[in-house]
Write a protein that holds these residues in place. Structure first.
Motif, PDB file in Angstrom:
ATOM      1  N   PRO A   1       0.842  -1.169   0.091  1.00 15.49           N
ATOM      2  CA  PRO A   1       0.018   0.102   0.122  1.00 15.49           C
ATOM      3  C   PRO A   1       0.859   1.118   0.108  1.00 15.49           C
ATOM      4  O   PRO A   1       1.817   1.221   0.399  1.00 15.49           O
ATOM      5  N   THR A   2       0.152   2.172  -0.581  1.00 25.87           N
ATOM      6  CA  THR A   2       1.037   3.531  -0.657  1.00 25.87           C
ATOM      7  C   THR A   2       0.049   4.588  -0.123  1.00 25.87           C
ATOM      8  O   THR A   2      -0.943   4.228   0.465  1.00 25.87           O
ATOM      9  N   ALA A   3       0.464   5.836  -0.102  1.00 26.19           N
ATOM     10  CA  ALA A   3      -0.540   6.932   0.165  1.00 26.19           C
ATOM     11  C   ALA A   3      -1.720   6.805  -0.248  1.00 26.19           C
ATOM     12  O   ALA A   3      -1.827   6.613  -1.346  1.00 26.19           O
ATOM     13  N   PRO A   4      -2.604   7.218   0.436  1.00 25.52           N
ATOM     14  CA  PRO A   4      -4.145   7.417   0.028  1.00 25.52           C
ATOM     15  C   PRO A   4      -4.286   7.979  -1.300  1.00 25.52           C
ATOM     16  O   PRO A   4      -3.629   9.052  -1.540  1.00 25.52           O
ATOM     17  N   SER A   5      -4.823   7.323  -2.269  1.00 25.08           N
ATOM     18  CA  SER A   5      -5.428   8.198  -3.278  1.00 25.08           C
ATOM     19  C   SER A   5      -6.801   8.616  -3.668  1.00 25.08           C
ATOM     20  O   SER A   5      -7.269   7.866  -2.910  1.00 25.08           O
ATOM     21  N   PRO A   6      -6.870   9.457  -4.325  1.00 28.89           N
ATOM     22  CA  PRO A   6      -8.389  10.061  -4.337  1.00 28.89           C
ATOM     23  C   PRO A   6      -9.338   9.006  -4.701  1.00 28.89           C
ATOM     24  O   PRO A   6      -8.921   7.996  -5.637  1.00 28.89           O
ATOM     25  N   PRO A   7     -10.416   8.783  -4.276  1.00 28.75           N
ATOM     26  CA  PRO A   7     -11.499   7.944  -4.968  1.00 28.75           C
ATOM     27  C   PRO A   7     -11.644   7.927  -6.641  1.00 28.75           C
ATOM     28  O   PRO A   7     -11.538   9.271  -6.796  1.00 28.75           O
ATOM     29  N   PRO A   8     -11.875   6.856  -7.112  1.00 25.84           N
ATOM     30  CA  PRO A   8     -11.888   7.153  -8.608  1.00 25.84           C
ATOM     31  C   PRO A   8     -13.470   7.691  -8.805  1.00 25.84           C
ATOM     32  O   PRO A   8     -14.056   7.719  -8.133  1.00 25.84           O
ATOM     33  N   ALA A   9     -13.441   8.391 -10.068  1.00 22.44           N
ATOM     34  CA  ALA A   9     -14.632   9.046 -10.681  1.00 22.44           C
ATOM     35  C   ALA A   9     -15.654   7.676 -10.512  1.00 22.44           C
ATOM     36  O   ALA A   9     -15.371   6.703 -10.866  1.00 22.44           O
ATOM     37  N   PRO A  10     -16.789   8.267 -10.346  1.00 18.71           N
ATOM     38  CA  PRO A  10     -17.926   7.125 -10.248  1.00 18.71           C
ATOM     39  C   PRO A  10     -18.006   6.482 -11.611  1.00 18.71           C
ATOM     40  O   PRO A  10     -18.441   5.192 -11.613  1.00 18.71           O
ATOM     41  N   ALA A  11     -17.748   7.078 -12.677  1.00 23.19           N
ATOM     42  CA  ALA A  11     -17.871   6.395 -14.050  1.00 23.19           C
ATOM     43  C   ALA A  11     -16.678   5.494 -14.474  1.00 23.19           C
ATOM     44  O   ALA A  11     -16.987   4.852 -15.203  1.00 23.19           O
ATOM     45  N   ALA A  12     -15.815   5.482 -13.694  1.00 24.43           N
ATOM     46  CA  ALA A  12     -14.485   4.753 -13.971  1.00 24.43           C
ATOM     47  C   ALA A  12     -14.949   3.291 -13.505  1.00 24.43           C
ATOM     48  O   ALA A  12     -15.400   2.875 -12.641  1.00 24.43           O
ATOM     49  N   PRO A  13     -14.657   2.281 -14.594  1.00 29.15           N
ATOM     50  CA  PRO A  13     -14.594   0.864 -14.114  1.00 29.15           C
ATOM     51  C   PRO A  13     -13.679   0.190 -13.157  1.00 29.15           C
ATOM     52  O   PRO A  13     -12.617   1.006 -12.847  1.00 29.15           O
ATOM     53  N   PRO A  14     -14.120  -0.770 -12.403  1.00 29.91           N
ATOM     54  CA  PRO A  14     -13.139  -1.325 -11.785  1.00 29.91           C
ATOM     55  C   PRO A  14     -11.989  -1.981 -11.916  1.00 29.91           C
ATOM     56  O   PRO A  14     -11.979  -2.167 -13.276  1.00 29.91           O
ATOM     57  N   PRO A  15     -10.802  -1.845 -11.490  1.00 25.83           N
ATOM     58  CA  PRO A  15      -9.503  -2.187 -12.080  1.00 25.83           C
ATOM     59  C   PRO A  15      -9.794  -3.793 -12.135  1.00 25.83           C
ATOM     60  O   PRO A  15     -10.432  -4.745 -11.576  1.00 25.83           O
ATOM     61  N   ALA A  16      -8.895  -4.200 -13.410  1.00 24.29           N
ATOM     62  CA  ALA A  16      -8.697  -5.661 -13.706  1.00 24.29           C
ATOM     63  C   ALA A  16      -8.168  -6.295 -12.677  1.00 24.29           C
ATOM     64  O   ALA A  16      -7.069  -5.820 -12.238  1.00 24.29           O
ATOM     65  N   PRO A  17      -8.637  -7.456 -12.185  1.00 24.91           N
ATOM     66  CA  PRO A  17      -7.674  -8.311 -11.399  1.00 24.91           C
ATOM     67  C   PRO A  17      -6.210  -8.578 -11.964  1.00 24.91           C
ATOM     68  O   PRO A  17      -6.138  -8.681 -12.927  1.00 24.91           O
ATOM     69  N   SER A  18      -5.508  -8.621 -10.978  1.00 29.84           N
ATOM     70  CA  SER A  18      -3.919  -9.040 -11.273  1.00 29.84           C
ATOM     71  C   SER A  18      -3.778 -10.362 -11.782  1.00 29.84           C
ATOM     72  O   SER A  18      -4.700 -11.263 -11.621  1.00 29.84           O
ATOM     73  N   ALA A  19      -2.513 -10.859 -12.377  1.00 32.87           N
ATOM     74  CA  ALA A  19      -2.577 -12.167 -12.848  1.00 32.87           C
ATOM     75  C   ALA A  19      -2.708 -13.070 -11.710  1.00 32.87           C
ATOM     76  O   ALA A  19      -3.212 -14.210 -11.827  1.00 32.87           O
ATOM     77  N   ALA A  20      -1.964 -12.690 -10.471  1.00 30.27           N
ATOM     78  CA  ALA A  20      -2.200 -13.526  -9.352  1.00 30.27           C
ATOM     79  C   ALA A  20      -3.842 -13.679  -8.961  1.00 30.27           C
ATOM     80  O   ALA A  20      -4.280 -15.052  -8.469  1.00 30.27           O
ATOM     81  N   GLY A  21      -4.325 -12.814  -9.208  1.00 29.92           N
ATOM     82  CA  GLY A  21      -5.926 -12.665  -8.747  1.00 29.92           C
ATOM     83  C   GLY A  21      -6.536 -13.644  -9.810  1.00 29.92           C
ATOM     84  O   GLY A  21      -7.708 -14.013  -9.585  1.00 29.92           O
ATOM     85  N   ARG A  22      -6.032 -13.636 -10.926  1.00 26.17           N
ATOM     86  CA  ARG A  22      -6.729 -15.010 -11.942  1.00 26.17           C
ATOM     87  C   ARG A  22      -6.347 -16.158 -11.818  1.00 26.17           C
ATOM     88  O   ARG A  22      -6.689 -16.962 -12.449  1.00 26.17           O
ATOM     89  N   LEU A  23      -5.335 -16.373 -11.083  1.00 33.20           N
ATOM     90  CA  LEU A  23      -4.850 -17.913 -10.686  1.00 33.20           C
ATOM     91  C   LEU A  23      -6.013 -18.802 -10.432  1.00 33.20           C
ATOM     92  O   LEU A  23      -5.760 -19.934 -11.013  1.00 33.20           O
ATOM     93  N   PRO A  24      -6.978 -18.824  -9.568  1.00 40.92           N
ATOM     94  CA  PRO A  24      -8.056 -19.643  -9.541  1.00 40.92           C
ATOM     95  C   PRO A  24      -8.730 -20.018 -10.772  1.00 40.92           C
ATOM     96  O   PRO A  24      -8.937 -20.914 -11.076  1.00 40.92           O
ATOM     97  N   ALA A  25      -8.916 -19.147 -11.461  1.00 39.26           N
ATOM     98  CA  ALA A  25      -9.803 -19.151 -12.852  1.00 39.26           C
ATOM     99  C   ALA A  25      -8.748 -20.122 -13.624  1.00 39.26           C
ATOM    100  O   ALA A  25      -9.337 -21.172 -14.711  1.00 39.26           O
ATOM    101  N   ALA A  26      -7.503 -19.645 -13.812  1.00 38.13           N
ATOM    102  CA  ALA A  26      -6.606 -20.327 -14.652  1.00 38.13           C
ATOM    103  C   ALA A  26      -6.208 -21.537 -14.163  1.00 38.13           C
ATOM    104  O   ALA A  26      -6.204 -22.715 -14.963  1.00 38.13           O
ATOM    105  N   TRP A  27      -6.420 -21.965 -12.959  1.00 33.83           N
ATOM    106  CA  TRP A  27      -6.017 -23.352 -12.470  1.00 33.83           C
ATOM    107  C   TRP A  27      -7.263 -24.237 -12.887  1.00 33.83           C
ATOM    108  O   TRP A  27      -7.030 -25.474 -13.256  1.00 33.83           O
TER     109      TRP A  27
END
Length: 694
Positions: free
Chosen positions: A144-170
């Motif tokens: 974690p780094t310094a708090p960043s301003p919240p994203p704009a309401p219209a911004a899409p959620p960030p894509a999961p990292s490669a490690a986050g996609r590991l269960p689906a890939a497995w």
């Protein structure tokens, strides 16, 4: 017999070539499982272990709650002492009963089952992560780094990292691997029996399309796992709880990796033995198909676990060979030494053989195609058999996937311990046959064995024999008494050099019980007193019966043949307790011969017509035997006895003219005249071989 650094280095190099985990039991698995009796109970048990291994990997990574420092992770330990205790627990119990090897995959499976039981016990606090995959995603996430301003309401959620996609890939990896095995079998079934180069049927084309699409999907899952491994390698684990997560995750993945490695070592033999049982029980073929599909899934999971474990070794600051999965035979070097020691054998062979020589007369016109009525002489051989007791010692070494690839004979070999009536010598060194000596010959033989070239040299010397010239009644063909007799000796040399084609289709060879199928070259020579008989067709163009035309005086003739052909051994190998076997060989070829007929048959001892020609020869051998193993399958010390009876026949003759007969538009060619020796040479006798392997 502890190998030196160079030999250990060879196995370390082989280990490095196999994606960070050595294939530790290639040769050992072959020796332990390749020729076991195919018993349903054993097959079912090992197939269940394969299925359990796949399930355990899914369950532990995707469904087991985890907190850093969990006791169930710490319980994943298996050293040599614990492994021996577990092995003894299974060895004497059904279905193994002390006669079958316990696969190491079973020992790792048991320890993982015990860990799962611990994980299911009540916890003092809720788990930090619902599954280990979530902990890996957290480990790979940037700090974690310094708090960043919240994203704009219209911004899409960030894509999961490669490690986050590991269960689906497995999950995709296992699904695509299992489906690919089924779809590839479908292509094989639809392709069976089709002419080479024939266009695909619509059904076959569709099946091939499915296979191609499935392979692309599988490759996508493999790329996702490689991306996750890259993130895990770069993870920061300098602080808690990241450091503990990295160490725990490495312990779990290394343990699963070792289980999968050992499961893949035994899987081919589960498939082979299931196929053997299915010959008598067709419904059992589903077990072989299931084991094949499981092997494909295990291999894909093993590759994924290998990539993740190797990556986790970096943030965990622990070499992979020092992890819990490799505590049994701790390091790569120790594994290499263990493999090297297990692959070195001292073979002590004792050989008792009785060898006879006879000439078997060709069938006469009453039952065959040769009518010798009219001849006045024939030769009869009375040769004392050779009785020999021999022995030799060989130091052999198993390279990966190749048994007895290196054979070091220098300083060890002894052929004749006792002999009577002559002697028999065997050798298997191609290097010596082409003029190499010492270590150069051994190195050459190692290379030849690795590519599947087999060599056999046999020299038999009969030192006590007589040849008798018998008078023959030309009208009846019956013997009319001895004319002359003389002592003689017989030296027979035979060299076989062939390629073992079973190396090209080992699975099919196992199913057909082919221990060896050599295709190659045979050289044979020996010298005997001979009488040649010239024969001609009784009715030109028919080739049905040949009648006597003239005969030669008795003379010493060398038979020298260069032949091509094959020899095969059928049997179950050396591991079943009691196993029959049979050898069949057939070789054909020709060689030069020099012989003489009397210029005037009415003048005995007069001038001779000397001729040189090509002698055509056909040799065949047949033997049947029984092999008895006197030691347990589980013993490194092996004692085998092999009793066989061997028969080898050599027929030879000269084609002196070809007769062409034209009937309408067709021309038929037959042998118009030929010259032969009136019979077949026969070498035969029993042989008892005892082999002690350390």
């Amino acid at each position: 017999m502890r190998p030196g650094p160079a030999l250990a280095g060879l196995f370390l190099a082989a280990a490095a070539a196999s994606a960070c985990v050595p294939a530790t039991y290639n040769v050992r698995a072959a020796r332990a499982f390749a020729n076991e009796d195919a018993r349903r109970a054993i097959i079912d048990d090992r197939a269940a272990d394969l299925e359990r291994a796949v399930w355990l990997a899914d369950e532990i990574l995707a469904n087991t709650p985890y907190s850093p420092g969990d006791a169930w992770v710490a319980a994943l330990r298996l050293d040599d002492d614990e492994g021996e205790r577990l092995r003894e627990r299974f060895e004497e119990a059904a279905p193994y009963d002390g006669e079958h090897e316990i696969p190491l995959a079973k020992l790792y499976r048991v320890k993982l089952d015990e860990a799962l039981a611990r994980a299911a016990a009540p916890r003092p606090a809720p788990p930090a992560f619902a599954r280990l995959f979530d902990a890996l995603a957290a480990l790979a996430a940037p700090p974690p780094t310094a708090p960043s301003p919240p994203p704009a309401p219209a911004a899409p959620p960030p894509a999961p990292s490669a490690a986050g996609r590991l269960p689906a890939a497995w999950q995709a990896l296992a699904e695509h691997a299992r489906a690919l095995a089924v779809e590839e079998r479908s292509v094989e079934r639809l392709s069976a029996g089709r002419p080479l180069g024939a266009p695909d049927t619509p059904e076959l084309a569709a099946a091939k399309g499915k296979v191609a699409a499935r392979r692309r999907a599988l490759a996508g899952a493999q790329r996702d796992i490689a991306g996750a491994a890259a993130e895990l390698r770069a993870a920061s684990a300098g602080q808690e709880p990241a450091a503990t997560i990295a160490r725990d995750a490495l312990r779990v993945t290394s343990f699963l990796l070792r289980m999968h490695t050992e499961a893949l070592a035994v899987a081919p033999y589960v498939v082979k033995q299931a196929r053997r049982v299915a010959r008598g029980e067709p419904g059992y073929g589903a077990t072989a198909a299931r084991a094949e599909a499981l092997s494909r899934v295990l291999e894909e999971q093993r590759a994924a676990l290998s990539a993740c474990a190797e990556a986790l070794a970096v943030p965990a600051r622990t070499p992979l060979e020092d992890t819990a999965g490799f505590e049994m035979q701790e390091s790569l070097l120790e594994q290499g030494r263990a493999i090297s020691l297990d692959a070195v054998h001292l073979q002590l062979k004792s050989d008792v053989e009785l060898l006879f020589f006879h000439q078997l007369a060709s069938p006469s016109s009453s039952g065959g195609i040769n009518d010798y009525r009219g001849r006045t002489r024939r030769l009869a051989y009375d040769v004392d058999p050779v009785f020999m007791v021999g022995g030799r010692a060989l130091l052999t070494y198993d390279f990966e996937h190749v048994r007895n690839a290196a054979r070091l004979n220098a300083g060890f070999k002894t052929d004749r311990l006792f002999s009577s009536g002559g002697d028999i010598a065997y050798d298997s060194s191609l290097g010596k046959l082409i003029g190499l000596n010492g270590f150069a010959s051994d190195v050459f033989d190692i290379g030849a064995d690795l590519v599947g070239i087999s060599t056999s040299l046999k020299i038999a010397r009969f030192t006590s024999g007589n040849v008798t010239e018998l008078a023959v009644d030309p009208a009846t063909g019956r013997d009319a008494g001895a004319v002359a007799s003389a002592p003689f000796q017989l030296l027979v040399r035979q060299i076989d050099v062939g390629f073992d084609v079973t190396k090209l289709f080992p699975e099919a060879a196992d199913e057909l019980y082919l221990e060896e199928l050599l295709v190659g070259f045979r050289y044979m020579d020996y010298k005997l007193p001979r009488i040649f008989y010239a024969l001609r067709e009784r009715e030109p163009g028919t080739g049905d019966v040949y009648v006597f035309e003239r005969q030669s005086p008795a003379q010493s003739v060398t038979s020298r043949f260069y032949q091509g052909g094959f020899s095969l051994r059928m049997g179950n190998g050396e591991w079943p307790r009691l196993a029959p076997f049979g050898d069949v060989g057939l070789y054909g070829g020709a060689g030069p011969v020099r012989y003489a007929f009397s210029a005037d048959p009415a003048v005995p001892g007069g001038p001779r017509e000397v001729d040189e020609a090509t002698m055509i020869a056909l040799s065949g051998n047949l033997s049947v035997g029984l092999r008895l193993r006197l030691t347990s399958n589980l013993s490194r010390l092996r004692l085998l006895t092999e009793l066989s009876y061997n028969v080898e026949a050599v027929g030879q003759g000269i084609v002196s003219s070809i007769h062409a007969t034209r009937r309408g538009d067709e021309t038929t060619y037959t042998v118009g005249r030929k010259i032969d020796i009136g019979g077949f040479d026969l070498f035969h006798g029993p042989r008892l071989l005892a082999v002690l392997v350390l």
